[in-house]
Design a protein around this motif. Structure first.
Motif, short mmCIF file in Angstrom:
data_model
loop_
_atom_site.label_atom_id
_atom_site.label_comp_id
_atom_site.label_asym_id
_atom_site.label_seq_id
_atom_site.Cartn_x
_atom_site.Cartn_y
_atom_site.Cartn_z
N MET A 1 -2.56 4.33 -3.00
CA MET A 1 -3.23 3.48 -2.03
C MET A 1 -4.14 2.50 -2.76
SD MET A 1 -2.34 4.27 1.14
CE MET A 1 -3.61 3.58 2.13
N ARG A 2 -4.89 3.02 -3.72
CA ARG A 2 -5.82 2.17 -4.45
C ARG A 2 -5.08 1.06 -5.19
NH1 ARG A 2 -7.15 2.34 -9.48
NH2 ARG A 2 -6.41 4.46 -9.79
N LEU A 3 -4.00 1.42 -5.88
CA LEU A 3 -3.25 0.43 -6.64
C LEU A 3 -2.60 -0.62 -5.72
CD1 LEU A 3 -1.55 2.70 -9.32
CD2 LEU A 3 -3.47 1.14 -9.64
N ALA A 4 -2.05 -0.17 -4.60
CA ALA A 4 -1.44 -1.10 -3.65
C ALA A 4 -2.48 -2.06 -3.09
CB ALA A 4 -0.75 -0.34 -2.53
N LYS A 5 -3.69 -1.55 -2.86
CA LYS A 5 -4.77 -2.40 -2.36
C LYS A 5 -5.19 -3.40 -3.42
CE LYS A 5 -9.27 -2.12 -0.17
NZ LYS A 5 -9.82 -3.13 -1.05
N GLU A 6 -5.31 -2.94 -4.68
CA GLU A 6 -5.69 -3.84 -5.77
C GLU A 6 -4.66 -4.94 -5.99
OE1 GLU A 6 -6.36 -1.33 -9.16
OE2 GLU A 6 -8.24 -0.53 -8.34
N LYS A 7 -3.37 -4.62 -5.77
CA LYS A 7 -2.31 -5.60 -5.93
C LYS A 7 -2.18 -6.53 -4.72
CE LYS A 7 0.57 -2.74 -8.92
NZ LYS A 7 1.86 -2.04 -9.04
N GLY A 8 -2.96 -6.26 -3.68
CA GLY A 8 -2.93 -7.09 -2.48
C GLY A 8 -1.80 -6.75 -1.53
N LEU A 9 -1.16 -5.59 -1.74
CA LEU A 9 -0.06 -5.17 -0.87
C LEU A 9 -0.56 -4.58 0.44
CD1 LEU A 9 2.20 -3.48 -3.57
CD2 LEU A 9 2.47 -5.75 -2.57
N THR B 1 1.71 -3.80 10.86
CA THR B 1 2.82 -4.74 10.76
C THR B 1 4.00 -4.01 10.13
OG1 THR B 1 2.20 -5.47 8.53
CG2 THR B 1 1.27 -6.71 10.38
N ALA B 2 5.19 -4.57 10.28
CA ALA B 2 6.38 -3.97 9.67
C ALA B 2 6.21 -3.91 8.15
CB ALA B 2 7.62 -4.76 10.04
N ARG B 3 5.67 -4.97 7.56
CA ARG B 3 5.44 -5.00 6.11
C ARG B 3 4.48 -3.90 5.69
NH1 ARG B 3 1.58 -7.25 2.73
NH2 ARG B 3 2.34 -7.84 0.67
N GLY B 4 3.35 -3.77 6.40
CA GLY B 4 2.37 -2.74 6.09
C GLY B 4 2.94 -1.34 6.22
N ALA B 5 3.73 -1.12 7.27
CA ALA B 5 4.34 0.19 7.49
C ALA B 5 5.35 0.53 6.41
CB ALA B 5 5.00 0.24 8.87
N THR B 6 6.12 -0.46 5.98
CA THR B 6 7.13 -0.26 4.93
C THR B 6 6.45 0.08 3.60
OG1 THR B 6 8.63 -1.78 6.05
CG2 THR B 6 9.08 -1.31 3.73
N ILE B 7 5.37 -0.61 3.28
CA ILE B 7 4.63 -0.33 2.05
C ILE B 7 4.02 1.07 2.11
CG2 ILE B 7 2.60 -0.99 0.70
CD1 ILE B 7 3.32 -3.93 1.47
N LEU B 8 3.42 1.41 3.24
CA LEU B 8 2.83 2.74 3.40
C LEU B 8 3.90 3.83 3.29
CD1 LEU B 8 0.37 4.48 3.94
CD2 LEU B 8 0.77 4.15 6.38
N LYS B 9 5.04 3.60 3.87
CA LYS B 9 6.15 4.56 3.79
C LYS B 9 6.56 4.77 2.33
CE LYS B 9 10.46 5.54 6.20
NZ LYS B 9 11.40 5.05 7.19
N GLY B 10 6.61 3.69 1.55
CA GLY B 10 6.93 3.80 0.13
C GLY B 10 5.89 4.59 -0.65
N ILE B 11 4.62 4.38 -0.32
CA ILE B 11 3.53 5.12 -0.98
C ILE B 11 3.65 6.61 -0.67
CG2 ILE B 11 1.02 5.49 -0.98
CD1 ILE B 11 0.78 2.42 -0.57
N LEU B 12 3.92 6.94 0.59
CA LEU B 12 4.05 8.35 0.97
C LEU B 12 5.27 8.99 0.29
CD1 LEU B 12 3.12 8.15 4.75
CD2 LEU B 12 1.70 8.95 2.86
N GLU C 1 -13.63 -2.89 1.98
CA GLU C 1 -12.46 -2.43 2.73
C GLU C 1 -12.17 -0.99 2.34
OE1 GLU C 1 -9.04 -4.90 2.22
OE2 GLU C 1 -9.84 -6.48 3.48
N ILE C 2 -11.88 -0.18 3.35
CA ILE C 2 -11.55 1.22 3.13
C ILE C 2 -10.06 1.38 3.38
CG2 ILE C 2 -11.94 3.58 3.91
CD1 ILE C 2 -14.66 2.54 5.02
N SER C 3 -9.33 1.87 2.39
CA SER C 3 -7.89 2.05 2.55
C SER C 3 -7.53 3.49 2.88
CB SER C 3 -7.14 1.61 1.29
OG SER C 3 -7.56 2.39 0.19
N HIS C 4 -8.40 4.43 2.48
CA HIS C 4 -8.10 5.84 2.74
C HIS C 4 -9.37 6.68 2.63
CE1 HIS C 4 -7.80 5.26 -1.59
NE2 HIS C 4 -8.07 6.55 -1.74
#
Length: 132
Positions: A1-9, A38-49, A21-24
């Motif tokens: 989560m932290r890395l995805a947030k740092e990369k702006g994803l 959003t679909a993009r946000g959900a897809t990224i979150l699904k990949g992280i999980l 901003e709190i990501s988790h």
């Protein structure tokens, strides 16, 4: 989560205008994730999980998971995100980790009830656990 947030994803949620901003939020055996509905946000979150599952061998129990949307999220986005993540959504967050979720006018009364409960527990502890 932290890395995805740092990369702006991913985008987190702000508790105040000037706050970070709190990501988790992580608890003993529970976590709360924040992101864009959003679909993009959900897809990224699904990949992280999925990566979490691959790395640690633990998977998220989707039947015990719930999504809560902000009040300004449109219906179509809610439906799309819920379908992508295969998680049920709810608009009623009454309790989380045993604590009441307080909204609006009920806030002060619920907070006082919480203080009363904590005070009662502390009184019980001091009688049983502390010597004179």
């Amino acid at each position: 989560m932290r890395l995805a947030k740092e990369k702006g994803l991913l985008k987190g949620a702000k508790a105040s205008r000037g706050g970070p901003e709190i990501s988790h939020l992580l608890f003993t055996d529970d976590c709360v994730l924040f992101g864009e509905a959003t679909a993009r946000g959900a897809t990224i979150l699904k990949g992280i999980l999925k990566e979490y599952e691959n790395c640690l061998g633990q998977c998220v129990n989707l039947s015990k998971s719930t999504i809560f949307y902000s009040s300004n999220t449109i219906k179509e986005e809610k439906e799309e995100v819920s379908l992508l993540l295969r998680v049920r959504s709810s608009s009623n967050l009454e309790k989380y980790l045993g604590l009441p979720n307080v909204v609006g006018k009920r806030k002060k009364k619920a907070f006082q009830n919480l203080l009363d409960k904590v005070s009662a527990h502390v009184d019980g502890w001091s009688c049983r656990l502390l010597s004179q």
